[in-house]
Design an enzyme around this catalytic site. Structure first.
Site, PDB file in Angstrom:
ATOM      1  N   ASP A 101       0.815  -0.995  -0.067  1.00  0.00           N
ATOM      2  CA  ASP A 101      -0.046   0.021  -0.083  1.00  0.00           C
ATOM      3  C   ASP A 101       0.921   1.216  -0.162  1.00  0.00           C
ATOM      4  OD1 ASP A 101      -2.213   1.690   0.090  1.00  0.00           O
ATOM      5  OD2 ASP A 101      -2.989   0.685   1.809  1.00  0.00           O
ATOM      6  N   ALA A 102       1.143   1.878  -1.257  1.00  0.00           N
ATOM      7  CA  ALA A 102       2.137   2.867  -1.452  1.00  0.00           C
ATOM      8  C   ALA A 102       1.473   4.065  -1.822  1.00  0.00           C
ATOM      9  CB  ALA A 102       3.309   2.212  -2.461  1.00  0.00           C
ATOM     10  N   LYS A 103       0.523   4.013  -2.633  1.00  0.00           N
ATOM     11  CA  LYS A 103      -0.301   4.843  -3.463  1.00  0.00           C
ATOM     12  C   LYS A 103       0.720   5.915  -3.873  1.00  0.00           C
ATOM     13  CE  LYS A 103      -4.172   4.776   0.102  1.00  0.00           C
ATOM     14  NZ  LYS A 103      -3.699   3.827   0.734  1.00  0.00           N
ATOM     15  N   ARG A 104       1.699   5.256  -4.718  1.00  0.00           N
ATOM     16  CA  ARG A 104       2.431   6.206  -5.439  1.00  0.00           C
ATOM     17  C   ARG A 104       2.063   6.636  -6.639  1.00  0.00           C
ATOM     18  NH1 ARG A 104       4.870   5.653  -0.855  1.00  0.00           N
ATOM     19  NH2 ARG A 104       7.099   4.666  -0.906  1.00  0.00           N
TER      20      ARG A 104
END
Lengths: 301, 301
Positions: A101-104
């Site tokens: 879960d990085a939401k890059r």
């Protein structure tokens, strides 16, 4: 093997679409794992790694996938990042699918570096991505679909402020509807053998009406539904975020599972010393809750 | 001291709004710094740290700020993250303002962890953020304004695919206009002594017409203008992204400065051995180019 096919197979094998979010806020760890209230970065990072491994040991037989969030590791610098790597490696050894879960989200050449970070350095199976920068920011991740990698693009997030931008009126719908239309088109070339795409969407379990509408708008896109449990999402309301056959979504619970020992339902019964048993019971309860709405899954491990 | 006041003071002191983006793609480093084409993560990370320090030593007298992008460091795991920390620390020692190019965006409790990562662990002065999740995802960063911290929210990014979502028609304008209106309201409570907010906006130098319109839409919001140089943005077209008095924006160049030795204009004259002199000359050229459009700045270091 296409990521969606792998995900569906893992859901079938474990008999549930429950996903455990590993959001190890240091201050919330069981006391035995954090003897110091002002730890050094290294001490904190070691505690996060230990906590993550033990969570994984408990949930590995019960769920198909885990979703560690990088923020809680980055909060302790490079030592924390090492703990993240160890946690992912441990989950992979235990046969779990790992969604980083990085939401890059960054422009092309930079997105390539992020894809390398999540898929090569830590060998995550999938990653959450922010679509605000458009296709060229996502293409380096899509390019890894042939390697079995997947991604989940933020469409309608679970937080109250998701309304600020995502709910603004656009055309006949809202901004998130327009994003859904983009995701649908981006997902189409990456559909696997079982009819689902390796390009998924994040749709908040806290907005079940919207999730139902988005299910129709993105028929081949697997949904990652955050917000179940501690954020207030209920299983019954989520049924329509799944396809008619009960497939096509995974439901995430983070705090409600990993910090179950602090929840009223478990606190007295297990206490902090038996926090792993609280994790196990909370995971079983979530499985049972989801099984009620999804007849093809079963409550028994 | 408000971040915007600090930034304006640094621009005045150095006499230019030029910002150097440190995007150290390993494969592009000068040969002397990367003897190995297949480095270990540790070797690569050491090369990134060395490269970053030497860039900083060259540009510190010439520019007010640097903007290292985390992706290129994360591509080498926790060792790379350590190199990022070393690079930020070196830039701070040299008196530079550091903008961590992270483009983070996550829900509240997670955003707090990211704020801690960029502001406490690495002590960056500001960070780039993605506004797609709305105010509660940004508030933990805004809460650090009293500590002198700032942020730049993505409004209109410099990449071609920024049109996919950001340019969709919304109301009388586009999605990015609606985001600008949000940023304007979010920025207002954080205005410093000199009339500019600690909450800035990222507006691509590759879209000068839009940047001019956005200048009017966000009158107190400092702009970070990426895309100058290698991405094609020209100084003349950028004048209107600044306020009438020539303030209110910083212009970023990454590849055009740090990899100047590989550019036609510098390759033959300096060659790869004298790559630092190429960095210096490219920085001076950028200063001179910006000075033409901004009378209050000067081309001399």
């Amino acid at each position: 093997m296409n990521f969606a096919d792998r995900l569906l197979a893992a859901i079938d094998e474990k008999g549930t679409p429950a996903l455990v979010g590993i959001d190890p806020r240091y201050e919330s760890l069981p006391r035995a794992l954090r003897p110091d209230d002002s730890p050094s970065r290294l001490e904190a990072a070691r505690a996060l790694a230990e906590f993550g491994s033990r969570i994984i040991d408990v949930v590995a037989p019960l769920v198909p996938a885990v979703k560690p969030n990088l923020a809680f590791y980055e909060a302790f610098g490079f030592e924390g990042c090492r703990a993240f790597e160890e946690t992912v490696a441990h989950a992979k050894r235990k046969g779990l699918i790992v969604i980083a879960d990085a939401k890059r989200g960054d422009i092309g050449p930079t997105a390539e570096a992020y894809a390398r970070a999540v898929f090569d350095v830590v060998d995550a199976d999938a990653v959450t991505l922010n679509p605000y920068l458009g296709l060229d920011s996502l293409a380096p991740f899509f390019a890894r679909v042939p390697d079995g990698k997947g991604c989940f693009l933020l469409v309608k997030t679970s937080n109250p402020s998701s309304k600020d931008l995502q709910d603004l009126p656009l055309g006949a719908g809202k901004v998130y509807d327009a994003v859904a239309a983009l995701v649908r088109s981006w997902a189409e070339p990456h559909v696997g053998a079982r009819g689902w795409s390796a390009v998924g969407a994040v749709v908040g379990a806290t907005f079940p009406e919207q999730a139902a509408a988005l299910r129709a708008a993105m028929p081949r896109t697997p949904f990652l539904l955050p917000g179940y449990g501690a954020q207030g999402g209920k299983a019954d309301a989520l049924r329509r975020a799944f396809a008619a056959d009960g497939r096509g979504a995974i439901v995430n619970s983070s705090r409600g599972i990993i910090f179950a020992f602090a929840e009223e339902a478990y606190r007295e019964r297990y206490g902090e010393d038996r926090w792993e048993e609280a994790v196990r019971q909370a995971t079983l309860a979530m499985r049972a809750d989801l099984a009620r709405i999804l007849p093809h899954t079963g409550p028994e491990a």
